[in-house]
Design a protein around this motif. Sequence first.
Motif, PDB file in Angstrom:
ATOM      1  N   VAL A  15       0.655  -1.119  -0.047  1.00  0.00           N
ATOM      2  CA  VAL A  15      -0.005  -0.097   0.024  1.00  0.00           C
ATOM      3  C   VAL A  15       0.701   1.241  -0.043  1.00  0.00           C
ATOM      4  O   VAL A  15       0.832   2.211  -0.659  1.00  0.00           O
ATOM      5  CB  VAL A  15      -1.005   0.046   1.093  1.00  0.00           C
ATOM      6  CG1 VAL A  15      -1.463   1.384   1.254  1.00  0.00           C
ATOM      7  CG2 VAL A  15      -2.166  -0.897   1.062  1.00  0.00           C
ATOM      8  N   TRP A  16       1.847   1.117   0.573  1.00  0.00           N
ATOM      9  CA  TRP A  16       2.867   2.236   0.899  1.00  0.00           C
ATOM     10  C   TRP A  16       3.669   2.724  -0.475  1.00  0.00           C
ATOM     11  O   TRP A  16       4.149   3.728  -0.695  1.00  0.00           O
ATOM     12  CB  TRP A  16       3.617   2.178   2.135  1.00  0.00           C
ATOM     13  CG  TRP A  16       3.132   2.907   3.350  1.00  0.00           C
ATOM     14  CD1 TRP A  16       2.172   2.162   4.262  1.00  0.00           C
ATOM     15  CD2 TRP A  16       2.597   4.206   3.793  1.00  0.00           C
ATOM     16  NE1 TRP A  16       1.684   2.889   5.310  1.00  0.00           N
ATOM     17  CE2 TRP A  16       2.086   4.285   4.944  1.00  0.00           C
ATOM     18  CE3 TRP A  16       3.428   5.464   3.357  1.00  0.00           C
ATOM     19  CZ2 TRP A  16       1.698   5.475   5.663  1.00  0.00           C
ATOM     20  CZ3 TRP A  16       2.927   6.645   3.820  1.00  0.00           C
ATOM     21  CH2 TRP A  16       2.308   6.655   5.079  1.00  0.00           C
ATOM     22  N   ALA A  17       3.886   1.561  -1.092  1.00  0.00           N
ATOM     23  CA  ALA A  17       4.675   1.717  -2.370  1.00  0.00           C
ATOM     24  C   ALA A  17       3.856   2.014  -3.500  1.00  0.00           C
ATOM     25  O   ALA A  17       4.448   2.962  -4.295  1.00  0.00           O
ATOM     26  CB  ALA A  17       5.296   0.389  -2.730  1.00  0.00           C
ATOM     27  N   ILE A  18       2.626   1.595  -3.500  1.00  0.00           N
ATOM     28  CA  ILE A  18       1.615   1.963  -4.654  1.00  0.00           C
ATOM     29  C   ILE A  18       0.760   3.222  -4.526  1.00  0.00           C
ATOM     30  O   ILE A  18       0.705   3.821  -5.317  1.00  0.00           O
ATOM     31  CB  ILE A  18       0.752   0.649  -4.951  1.00  0.00           C
ATOM     32  CG1 ILE A  18       1.736  -0.644  -5.362  1.00  0.00           C
ATOM     33  CG2 ILE A  18      -0.277   0.981  -5.961  1.00  0.00           C
ATOM     34  CD1 ILE A  18       1.171  -1.861  -5.438  1.00  0.00           C
ATOM     35  N   PHE A  19       0.264   3.268  -3.378  1.00  0.00           N
ATOM     36  CA  PHE A  19      -0.840   4.385  -3.090  1.00  0.00           C
ATOM     37  C   PHE A  19      -0.247   5.787  -3.450  1.00  0.00           C
ATOM     38  O   PHE A  19      -0.901   6.511  -4.109  1.00  0.00           O
ATOM     39  CB  PHE A  19      -1.580   4.231  -1.890  1.00  0.00           C
ATOM     40  CG  PHE A  19      -2.484   5.172  -1.488  1.00  0.00           C
ATOM     41  CD1 PHE A  19      -3.706   4.967  -2.051  1.00  0.00           C
ATOM     42  CD2 PHE A  19      -2.109   6.395  -0.901  1.00  0.00           C
ATOM     43  CE1 PHE A  19      -4.473   6.087  -1.772  1.00  0.00           C
ATOM     44  CE2 PHE A  19      -3.050   7.490  -0.503  1.00  0.00           C
ATOM     45  CZ  PHE A  19      -4.369   7.208  -1.026  1.00  0.00           C
ATOM     46  N   PRO A  20       0.997   6.257  -2.952  1.00  0.00           N
ATOM     47  CA  PRO A  20       1.359   7.410  -3.447  1.00  0.00           C
ATOM     48  C   PRO A  20       1.617   7.745  -5.081  1.00  0.00           C
ATOM     49  O   PRO A  20       1.193   8.821  -5.553  1.00  0.00           O
ATOM     50  CB  PRO A  20       2.833   7.369  -2.610  1.00  0.00           C
ATOM     51  CG  PRO A  20       2.759   6.827  -1.788  1.00  0.00           C
ATOM     52  CD  PRO A  20       1.974   5.593  -2.266  1.00  0.00           C
ATOM     53  N   SER A  25      -0.079  10.230  -9.781  1.00  0.00           N
ATOM     54  CA  SER A  25      -0.535   9.949 -11.403  1.00  0.00           C
ATOM     55  C   SER A  25      -1.875  10.646 -11.617  1.00  0.00           C
ATOM     56  O   SER A  25      -2.008  11.101 -12.753  1.00  0.00           O
ATOM     57  CB  SER A  25      -0.504   8.375 -11.700  1.00  0.00           C
ATOM     58  OG  SER A  25       0.714   8.040 -11.458  1.00  0.00           O
ATOM     59  N   ILE A  26      -2.833  10.343 -10.768  1.00  0.00           N
ATOM     60  CA  ILE A  26      -4.309  10.825 -10.963  1.00  0.00           C
ATOM     61  C   ILE A  26      -4.151  12.416 -10.711  1.00  0.00           C
ATOM     62  O   ILE A  26      -4.712  13.067 -11.657  1.00  0.00           O
ATOM     63  CB  ILE A  26      -5.395  10.219  -9.942  1.00  0.00           C
ATOM     64  CG1 ILE A  26      -5.574   8.821 -10.247  1.00  0.00           C
ATOM     65  CG2 ILE A  26      -6.702  10.952  -9.840  1.00  0.00           C
ATOM     66  CD1 ILE A  26      -6.171   8.171  -9.180  1.00  0.00           C
ATOM     67  N   ASN A  31      -4.617  17.706 -13.764  1.00  0.00           N
ATOM     68  CA  ASN A  31      -4.087  18.842 -14.071  1.00  0.00           C
ATOM     69  C   ASN A  31      -3.372  19.132 -15.269  1.00  0.00           C
ATOM     70  O   ASN A  31      -3.569  20.105 -15.718  1.00  0.00           O
ATOM     71  CB  ASN A  31      -2.656  19.070 -12.687  1.00  0.00           C
ATOM     72  CG  ASN A  31      -3.204  19.542 -11.547  1.00  0.00           C
ATOM     73  OD1 ASN A  31      -3.904  20.569 -11.392  1.00  0.00           O
ATOM     74  ND2 ASN A  31      -3.128  18.802 -10.343  1.00  0.00           N
ATOM     75  N   SER A  32      -2.931  18.005 -15.858  1.00  0.00           N
ATOM     76  CA  SER A  32      -2.514  18.169 -17.214  1.00  0.00           C
ATOM     77  C   SER A  32      -3.812  18.282 -18.484  1.00  0.00           C
ATOM     78  O   SER A  32      -3.512  19.174 -19.345  1.00  0.00           O
ATOM     79  CB  SER A  32      -1.372  17.332 -17.561  1.00  0.00           C
ATOM     80  OG  SER A  32      -1.985  15.895 -17.577  1.00  0.00           O
ATOM     81  N   GLN A  33      -4.682  17.339 -18.037  1.00  0.00           N
ATOM     82  CA  GLN A  33      -5.636  17.405 -19.347  1.00  0.00           C
ATOM     83  C   GLN A  33      -6.514  18.661 -19.234  1.00  0.00           C
ATOM     84  O   GLN A  33      -7.088  19.040 -20.407  1.00  0.00           O
ATOM     85  CB  GLN A  33      -6.709  16.201 -18.872  1.00  0.00           C
ATOM     86  CG  GLN A  33      -5.819  14.977 -18.769  1.00  0.00           C
ATOM     87  CD  GLN A  33      -5.130  14.531 -19.921  1.00  0.00           C
ATOM     88  OE1 GLN A  33      -5.684  14.533 -21.156  1.00  0.00           O
ATOM     89  NE2 GLN A  33      -3.805  14.501 -19.812  1.00  0.00           N
TER      90      GLN A  33
END
Length: 136
Positions: A15-20, A25-26, A31-33
């Motif tokens: 969780v700590w490796a993937i969640f951030p 990414s989201i 922000n870019s779109q």
Amino acid sequence: IWPFFVFSSTAKAAVWAIFPSVVFSISFMLNSQINHLTEECTAAATTHTNFLKHQVVTAQNFGCSSSFCGVYSGHLNFQIEHHLFPFVNHCHLPHLAPHVKDICKKHGVPYREAAGYIDAFRKHFDHTKALSKKDH
């Protein structure tokens, strides 16, 4: 990888490796779109041969007077200036914006701005909705 050395539970480490990364990414995608995928920006994409003019007309700024928009987007809410000056630190982009806006006005180049996140998302979703129509 550090969570797998710190936490004894593999699930907690995952969780700590993937969640951030997922949250970042989201956030980056959102922000870019909203800075590029609007009717005005995409319609202008093929009409200009001047590189600098192309950078201005295919992007929009949003929430330029909002500290929240600036902090949350890493000052990429000043997307026009970011494209014109990609090597300038983001903290300087708000100071460049009035000068770029004046130059655009002087040369008749549209300088697009949305009031904030709500306005920027509205423009983005209006464009997305228009793309779903048959005549588009």
